[in-house]
Design a protein around this motif. Structure first.
Motif, short mmCIF file in Angstrom:
data_model
loop_
_atom_site.label_atom_id
_atom_site.label_comp_id
_atom_site.label_asym_id
_atom_site.label_seq_id
_atom_site.Cartn_x
_atom_site.Cartn_y
_atom_site.Cartn_z
N GLU A 25 0.56 -1.22 -0.09
CA GLU A 25 0.12 -0.18 -0.42
C GLU A 25 0.74 1.17 -0.02
OE1 GLU A 25 -4.00 1.97 0.47
OE2 GLU A 25 -3.22 -0.33 -0.39
N ILE A 66 -9.07 2.73 -7.00
CA ILE A 66 -8.84 2.31 -6.03
C ILE A 66 -9.06 1.00 -6.13
CG2 ILE A 66 -11.39 2.64 -4.45
CD1 ILE A 66 -11.96 5.19 -4.83
N ARG A 67 -9.94 0.39 -6.88
CA ARG A 67 -9.31 -0.68 -7.14
C ARG A 67 -8.10 -1.16 -7.17
NH1 ARG A 67 -14.58 -2.76 -7.58
NH2 ARG A 67 -13.53 -4.85 -8.67
N TYR A 72 -7.65 -2.51 -0.81
CA TYR A 72 -9.35 -1.97 -1.39
C TYR A 72 -10.14 -3.37 -0.61
CZ TYR A 72 -13.02 -2.53 -4.20
OH TYR A 72 -14.42 -2.47 -4.72
#
Length: 103
Positions: A25, A66-67, A72
């Motif tokens: 991330e 976002i995905r 997510y």
């Protein structure tokens, strides 16, 4: 266009995967920051999510980004709010130049 992203992250669902997914991330957000797509990010004081300002061309790009985030699958209550410049402070909706992003 500039977007406010507000996402709840349920860390309890990670079941021991936090050490694996968090560095991924951070890599993704670092790439976004370096490219000018991430203008700012904050943890919620409740430690249950993040709030971020993204600079992406359109709604489809936001959806795709976002995905693409490693966390997510553990996000819920994702709110995306397009932002427009305030007439008094229009510069807040403009990505800083490469040299102005800090280190």
């Amino acid at each position: 266009m500039v977007y406010l992203i507000d996402a709840r992250i349920d860390y309890n669902l990670l079941q021991g995967r936090l050490d694996e997914l968090l560095p991924l991330e951070w890599q993704q957000t670092s790439k976004m920051f370096d490219s000018g797509q991430l203008l700012g990010i904050w943890r919620k004081a409740s430690a249950k999510g993040v709030v971020a300002i993204w600079n992406l061309p359109d709604h489809e790009a936001v959806h795709a980004q976002i995905r693409a985030m490693p966390l997510y699958p553990y996000m819920s209550d994702i709110e995306v709010t397009p932002l427009v410049p305030h007439p008094r402070y229009p510069h807040f909706c403009v990505a800083p130049a490469d040299g102005d992003r800090g280190s």
